[in-house]
Design a protein around this motif. Structure first.
Motif, PDB file in Angstrom:
ATOM      1  N   ALA A   1       2.169   1.311 -10.153  1.00 18.43           N
ATOM      2  CA  ALA A   1       0.915   1.022  -9.466  1.00 18.43           C
ATOM      3  C   ALA A   1       0.399  -0.362  -9.850  1.00 18.43           C
ATOM      4  O   ALA A   1      -0.091  -1.117  -8.996  1.00 18.43           O
ATOM      5  N   GLY A   2       0.533  -0.697 -11.139  1.00 22.12           N
ATOM      6  CA  GLY A   2       0.096  -2.016 -11.581  1.00 22.12           C
ATOM      7  C   GLY A   2       0.867  -3.123 -10.894  1.00 22.12           C
ATOM      8  O   GLY A   2       0.292  -4.133 -10.467  1.00 22.12           O
ATOM      9  N   ALA A   3       2.180  -2.936 -10.763  1.00 28.52           N
ATOM     10  CA  ALA A   3       3.017  -3.924 -10.075  1.00 28.52           C
ATOM     11  C   ALA A   3       2.581  -4.063  -8.616  1.00 28.52           C
ATOM     12  O   ALA A   3       2.513  -5.180  -8.077  1.00 28.52           O
ATOM     13  N   CYS A   4       2.262  -2.946  -7.982  1.00 29.85           N
ATOM     14  CA  CYS A   4       1.837  -2.985  -6.581  1.00 29.85           C
ATOM     15  C   CYS A   4       0.498  -3.704  -6.420  1.00 29.85           C
ATOM     16  O   CYS A   4       0.290  -4.442  -5.451  1.00 29.85           O
ATOM     17  N   LEU A   5      -0.414  -3.482  -7.360  1.00 29.30           N
ATOM     18  CA  LEU A   5      -1.698  -4.169  -7.305  1.00 29.30           C
ATOM     19  C   LEU A   5      -1.509  -5.675  -7.394  1.00 29.30           C
ATOM     20  O   LEU A   5      -2.166  -6.444  -6.679  1.00 29.30           O
ATOM     21  N   VAL A   6      -0.607  -6.097  -8.263  1.00 30.03           N
ATOM     22  CA  VAL A   6      -0.307  -7.528  -8.367  1.00 30.03           C
ATOM     23  C   VAL A   6       0.308  -8.023  -7.066  1.00 30.03           C
ATOM     24  O   VAL A   6      -0.038  -9.099  -6.562  1.00 30.03           O
ATOM     25  N   GLY A   7       1.215  -7.239  -6.507  1.00 33.10           N
ATOM     26  CA  GLY A   7       1.812  -7.605  -5.226  1.00 33.10           C
ATOM     27  C   GLY A   7       0.774  -7.782  -4.134  1.00 33.10           C
ATOM     28  O   GLY A   7       0.930  -8.620  -3.240  1.00 33.10           O
ATOM     29  N   LYS A   8      -0.310  -6.993  -4.209  1.00 34.08           N
ATOM     30  CA  LYS A   8      -1.393  -7.087  -3.235  1.00 34.08           C
ATOM     31  C   LYS A   8      -2.340  -8.248  -3.536  1.00 34.08           C
ATOM     32  O   LYS A   8      -3.287  -8.490  -2.781  1.00 34.08           O
ATOM     33  N   GLY A   9      -2.095  -8.943  -4.656  1.00 30.40           N
ATOM     34  CA  GLY A   9      -2.953 -10.071  -5.014  1.00 30.40           C
ATOM     35  C   GLY A   9      -4.165  -9.711  -5.839  1.00 30.40           C
ATOM     36  O   GLY A   9      -5.074 -10.528  -6.014  1.00 30.40           O
ATOM     37  N   LYS A  10      -4.189  -8.482  -6.390  1.00 31.91           N
ATOM     38  CA  LYS A  10      -5.324  -8.031  -7.195  1.00 31.91           C
ATOM     39  C   LYS A  10      -5.013  -8.261  -8.672  1.00 31.91           C
ATOM     40  O   LYS A  10      -4.483  -7.393  -9.360  1.00 31.91           O
TER      41      LYS A  10
ATOM     42  N   ASP B   1       0.819  -1.211   0.000  1.00 35.59           N
ATOM     43  CA  ASP B   1       0.000   0.000   0.000  1.00 35.59           C
ATOM     44  C   ASP B   1       0.859   1.270   0.000  1.00 35.59           C
ATOM     45  O   ASP B   1       0.431   2.304  -0.523  1.00 35.59           O
ATOM     46  N   THR B   2       2.047   1.188   0.583  1.00 38.04           N
ATOM     47  CA  THR B   2       2.900   2.384   0.676  1.00 38.04           C
ATOM     48  C   THR B   2       3.325   2.889  -0.700  1.00 38.04           C
ATOM     49  O   THR B   2       3.069   4.059  -1.040  1.00 38.04           O
ATOM     50  N   PRO B   3       3.957   2.054  -1.546  1.00 42.32           N
ATOM     51  CA  PRO B   3       4.299   2.553  -2.883  1.00 42.32           C
ATOM     52  C   PRO B   3       3.076   2.764  -3.767  1.00 42.32           C
ATOM     53  O   PRO B   3       3.063   3.687  -4.593  1.00 42.32           O
ATOM     54  N   LEU B   4       2.045   1.932  -3.603  1.00 43.83           N
ATOM     55  CA  LEU B   4       0.841   2.095  -4.432  1.00 43.83           C
ATOM     56  C   LEU B   4       0.246   3.483  -4.247  1.00 43.83           C
ATOM     57  O   LEU B   4      -0.099   4.162  -5.228  1.00 43.83           O
ATOM     58  N   SER B   5       0.129   3.915  -3.000  1.00 46.60           N
ATOM     59  CA  SER B   5      -0.425   5.233  -2.717  1.00 46.60           C
ATOM     60  C   SER B   5       0.416   6.334  -3.360  1.00 46.60           C
ATOM     61  O   SER B   5      -0.133   7.297  -3.929  1.00 46.60           O
ATOM     62  N   ARG B   6       1.726   6.192  -3.282  1.00 50.82           N
ATOM     63  CA  ARG B   6       2.610   7.220  -3.856  1.00 50.82           C
ATOM     64  C   ARG B   6       2.510   7.252  -5.373  1.00 50.82           C
ATOM     65  O   ARG B   6       2.446   8.329  -5.969  1.00 50.82           O
ATOM     66  N   TYR B   7       2.489   6.080  -6.021  1.00 48.17           N
ATOM     67  CA  TYR B   7       2.348   6.042  -7.478  1.00 48.17           C
ATOM     68  C   TYR B   7       1.024   6.675  -7.919  1.00 48.17           C
ATOM     69  O   TYR B   7       0.985   7.439  -8.890  1.00 48.17           O
ATOM     70  N   GLN B   8      -0.042   6.351  -7.227  1.00 46.09           N
ATOM     71  CA  GLN B   8      -1.350   6.905  -7.585  1.00 46.09           C
ATOM     72  C   GLN B   8      -1.368   8.420  -7.416  1.00 46.09           C
ATOM     73  O   GLN B   8      -1.968   9.134  -8.230  1.00 46.09           O
ATOM     74  N   GLN B   9      -0.691   8.895  -6.391  1.00 54.62           N
ATOM     75  CA  GLN B   9      -0.595  10.338  -6.176  1.00 54.62           C
ATOM     76  C   GLN B   9       0.164  11.003  -7.319  1.00 54.62           C
ATOM     77  O   GLN B   9      -0.257  12.054  -7.829  1.00 54.62           O
ATOM     78  N   LEU B  10       1.274  10.405  -7.728  1.00 54.16           N
ATOM     79  CA  LEU B  10       2.075  10.977  -8.812  1.00 54.16           C
ATOM     80  C   LEU B  10       1.309  10.982 -10.135  1.00 54.16           C
ATOM     81  O   LEU B  10       1.362  11.951 -10.893  1.00 54.16           O
ATOM     82  N   GLU B  11       0.583   9.901 -10.400  1.00 54.86           N
ATOM     83  CA  GLU B  11      -0.172   9.836 -11.655  1.00 54.86           C
ATOM     84  C   GLU B  11      -1.252  10.907 -11.712  1.00 54.86           C
ATOM     85  O   GLU B  11      -1.501  11.490 -12.772  1.00 54.86           O
ATOM     86  N   SER B  12      -1.876  11.192 -10.579  1.00 57.21           N
ATOM     87  CA  SER B  12      -2.993  12.136 -10.561  1.00 57.21           C
ATOM     88  C   SER B  12      -2.555  13.589 -10.408  1.00 57.21           C
ATOM     89  O   SER B  12      -3.379  14.500 -10.565  1.00 57.21           O
TER      90      SER B  12
END
Length: 219
Positions: free
Chosen positions: A135-144, A107-118
């Motif tokens: 963000a895509g890599a992080c989602l996979v890491g989270k099992g999504k 969740d830590t890098p995912l949140s940062r990537y999403q912030q940068l994209e937006s």
């Protein structure tokens, strides 16, 4: 760089500051200032915990963004802005690498990537792609599986990501395909076709980027 190699970190940082000051006072070409600011950030980040490294690169990005506003022409503004955004993305990438090593949650890098994209990513296509790939890599890491698959596929299909980002996407697409297939199974469908995509993505990765660290992980 020589002072840093000799272990004289404080002196090396002072030397970078001197170069930065001269570059600002003399209106030097933008690449001189950006290289000095990024060199200083690299040195400052050395040996720090990941969250502190990310903070260093985030601060460097903010400093570069401020410098970009004072550039006298469009070329200079664009050059320095790109350097600023690369620094921001570098920080986020460090957080992702830490998550890959199970040192922080995804969740830590995912949140940062999403912030940068937006935010900054809306004005910089390269940053937007990099943030979406991360963000895509992080989602996979989270099992999504499905969410990660769709995010990564958008980057690969776009065709404008740099080689390392593309290799990362291909690796995580292979992982996402397995997860997505399992999700389809749980919904009563047949996920075999999706799971079979893993070998296709990883095969493409190994052909296109055989020396990439992502190719080594695709097993």
């Amino acid at each position: 760089p020589i002072l840093a190699a000799q272990g004289e970190k404080a002196k090396a940082l002072a030397a970078f500051d001197a170069v930065i000051d001269r570059a600002k006072k003399n209106n030097s070409p933008p690449h001189i200032l950006t290289e000095a600011l990024m060199g200083k950030a690299d040195l400052e980040a050395t040996g720090l915990p990941t969250d502190q490294q990310e903070a260093v690169y985030r601060a460097a990005g903010a400093n570069l963004a401020a410098v970009a506003k004072n550039q006298p022409d469009a070329f200079g503004k664009q050059w320095v802005t790109r350097a600023a955004n690369k620094s921001l993305l570098r920080g986020a990438d460090l957080l992702r690498e830490s998550a890959e090593q199970s040192k922080v949650t995804w969740d830590t890098p995912l949140s940062r990537y999403q912030q940068l994209e937006s935010t900054e990513g809306q004005a910089d296509p390269a940053l937007k792609l990099g943030a979406r790939a991360g963000a895509g890599a992080c989602l996979v890491g989270k099992g999504k599986g499905e969410e990660g698959y769709r995010a990564l596929l958008a980057v690969v299909v776009g065709g404008n990501a740099d080689p390392d980002q593309t290799a990362l996407c291909l690796y995580y697409l292979g992982r996402a395909a397995k997860l997505f297939g399992d999700e389809v199974d749980r919904q009563g469908g047949k996920g075999d076709i999706l799971r079979a995509e893993t070998e296709r993505w990883w095969g493409d990765l190994k052909v296109r980027y055989p020396t990439s660290r992502w190719a080594d992980k695709a097993k």
